[in-house]
Structures are given as C-alpha cells and as structure tokens.
Design a protein around this motif. Sequence first.
Motif, short mmCIF file in Angstrom:
data_model
loop_
_atom_site.label_atom_id
_atom_site.label_comp_id
_atom_site.label_asym_id
_atom_site.label_seq_id
_atom_site.Cartn_x
_atom_site.Cartn_y
_atom_site.Cartn_z
N ALA A 1 97.70 -12.22 44.89
CA ALA A 1 96.47 -11.47 44.59
C ALA A 1 96.35 -10.26 45.50
N PHE A 2 96.77 -10.39 46.76
CA PHE A 2 96.74 -9.25 47.69
C PHE A 2 97.78 -8.20 47.30
N LEU A 3 98.98 -8.65 46.94
CA LEU A 3 100.02 -7.69 46.54
C LEU A 3 99.62 -6.92 45.29
N TYR A 4 98.88 -7.54 44.40
CA TYR A 4 98.44 -6.86 43.18
C TYR A 4 97.53 -5.67 43.52
N LEU A 5 96.80 -5.78 44.62
CA LEU A 5 95.87 -4.72 45.00
C LEU A 5 96.55 -3.52 45.62
N LEU A 6 97.77 -3.67 46.10
CA LEU A 6 98.48 -2.54 46.72
C LEU A 6 98.82 -1.50 45.66
N PRO A 7 98.68 -0.22 45.99
CA PRO A 7 98.86 0.82 44.98
C PRO A 7 100.31 1.10 44.59
N ASP A 8 101.28 0.83 45.44
CA ASP A 8 102.67 1.21 45.17
C ASP A 8 103.51 0.07 44.60
N ILE A 9 102.91 -0.94 44.04
CA ILE A 9 103.64 -2.07 43.46
C ILE A 9 104.04 -1.72 42.04
N THR A 10 105.33 -1.90 41.73
CA THR A 10 105.82 -1.53 40.40
C THR A 10 105.71 -2.66 39.39
N SER A 11 105.86 -3.88 39.79
CA SER A 11 105.85 -5.01 38.85
C SER A 11 104.53 -5.76 38.93
N ARG A 12 103.46 -5.08 38.58
CA ARG A 12 102.13 -5.68 38.65
C ARG A 12 101.98 -6.87 37.70
N SER A 13 102.57 -6.82 36.54
CA SER A 13 102.40 -7.91 35.58
C SER A 13 103.04 -9.20 36.10
N ALA A 14 104.20 -9.09 36.74
CA ALA A 14 104.85 -10.29 37.30
C ALA A 14 104.02 -10.87 38.43
N ILE A 15 103.48 -10.02 39.27
CA ILE A 15 102.67 -10.49 40.39
C ILE A 15 101.38 -11.13 39.88
N TYR A 16 100.78 -10.55 38.85
CA TYR A 16 99.58 -11.14 38.27
C TYR A 16 99.90 -12.50 37.64
N GLY A 17 101.03 -12.59 36.97
CA GLY A 17 101.44 -13.87 36.39
C GLY A 17 101.67 -14.93 37.45
N ILE A 18 102.29 -14.53 38.56
CA ILE A 18 102.53 -15.48 39.67
C ILE A 18 101.20 -15.93 40.27
N SER A 19 100.27 -15.00 40.44
CA SER A 19 98.98 -15.39 41.01
C SER A 19 98.23 -16.35 40.08
N CYS A 20 98.31 -16.12 38.77
CA CYS A 20 97.64 -17.01 37.82
C CYS A 20 98.31 -18.39 37.78
N PHE A 21 99.65 -18.42 37.83
CA PHE A 21 100.36 -19.70 37.87
C PHE A 21 99.96 -20.49 39.12
N ALA A 22 99.95 -19.80 40.27
CA ALA A 22 99.58 -20.46 41.52
C ALA A 22 98.13 -20.93 41.48
N LEU A 23 97.25 -20.17 40.82
CA LEU A 23 95.86 -20.59 40.69
C LEU A 23 95.76 -21.89 39.90
N GLY A 24 96.47 -21.98 38.78
CA GLY A 24 96.45 -23.21 37.99
C GLY A 24 97.03 -24.39 38.74
N TYR A 25 98.14 -24.18 39.44
CA TYR A 25 98.78 -25.25 40.22
C TYR A 25 97.85 -25.72 41.33
N MET A 26 97.25 -24.76 42.04
CA MET A 26 96.36 -25.08 43.15
C MET A 26 95.13 -25.86 42.66
N LEU A 27 94.57 -25.46 41.53
CA LEU A 27 93.40 -26.17 41.02
C LEU A 27 93.75 -27.56 40.48
N HIS A 28 94.96 -27.74 39.94
CA HIS A 28 95.41 -29.06 39.52
C HIS A 28 95.43 -30.00 40.73
#
Length: 168
Positions: free
Chosen positions: A128-155
């Motif tokens: 989630a922090f990396l997604y906020l950085l302006p110079d990140i090129t693969s934002r969709s992958a980072i967003y997907g990883i943060s959402c996957f980790a959110l689901g795993y963490m809540l499980h």
Amino acid sequence: MREIPGANHRKGTPGNPREAGLGPKDRPKPYFRGAWLSFISLRCSSGSSAMRRGIHLAIGILAFCLYAVLGSRLYGISPGLTVLGLCAVIAGSLMPDLLERPTSSRHRGIFHSRRALKVSGIVFCLAAFLYLLPDITSRSAIYGISCFALGYMLHLGADATTRRGLPD
C-alpha cells in the motif's frame, strides 16, 4: 407460549430446556430465523469452531469495498484496477484454506499461524505504501499484491477469533 415437556411450570413460566433434559432438536426454535443467520454463523454444522468459507469471503469483500472506495476517492484508482483488486482479495481470502485443507480441527499449520498473519500485514502495508510513491511503474501489480495480502490477513484475523485461535 409453547410448553416444553418435562419443564418446571411454576407460576406459569416454562423452565430451562437444558434442565428439562431436552436435546438440541427438542428445544424450541427462535421466533426469528432468516437464511442470513445460517450464513453468518461462525460455527459449522458439526459444532467445531472453524470458520466457513462464506464468512472469509464476506469479510474480505466488505473490507475490500472500503479499501477500494478510499483508493478511488483519494488516488483515482480505475474501475479495471478495482476488478483486479476484487479478484485478488477473493483469492487471498481463500488461500490459507487452499494451502492447508480444513479436513480436521487441527489443520492449522504454518499458513494459519501468527507468523503468517504478521507477514501478510507487513506485505499489505509495504504494498500500500509503494503504491503511493510517484515513480512506481507497475502500480497494478502492487495494488493486486496489497489486495491479496489484505484478504489473506483478514482470513487469518477471522480465524484468530475462533476458540482454537492461531498457533505461534
């Protein structure tokens, strides 16, 4: 009121069904029974303290809705990225039980541990922090990883609330 066989009826009030020696099937049913009650029930039909798959999905999807609304309002996340995030949070919500099948009450190993909860929380925060950085090129992958980790963490967080909890 419905009379309970064998119950103590002093002063016109029915006694406790457990004291009357009635089994679970003989006890009076609650007046309000909806289909949603069986969905949100935290107990399996066998009486174990394991969570159902639908509970994990519901918790993950509800948390993702909040995460997606905040992300779209604050950072302009596109609808396509929201669909990717929804798929990722669903996968993350189901992954611990796919890695360690709930075949018994003792199925919780390394993927259902407090250590895995901490690691998934750290991965979520970093992504989630990396997604906020302006110079990140693969934002969709980072967003997907943060959402996957959110689901795993809540499980794992939901499993931690059961009687068995999470092993160290």
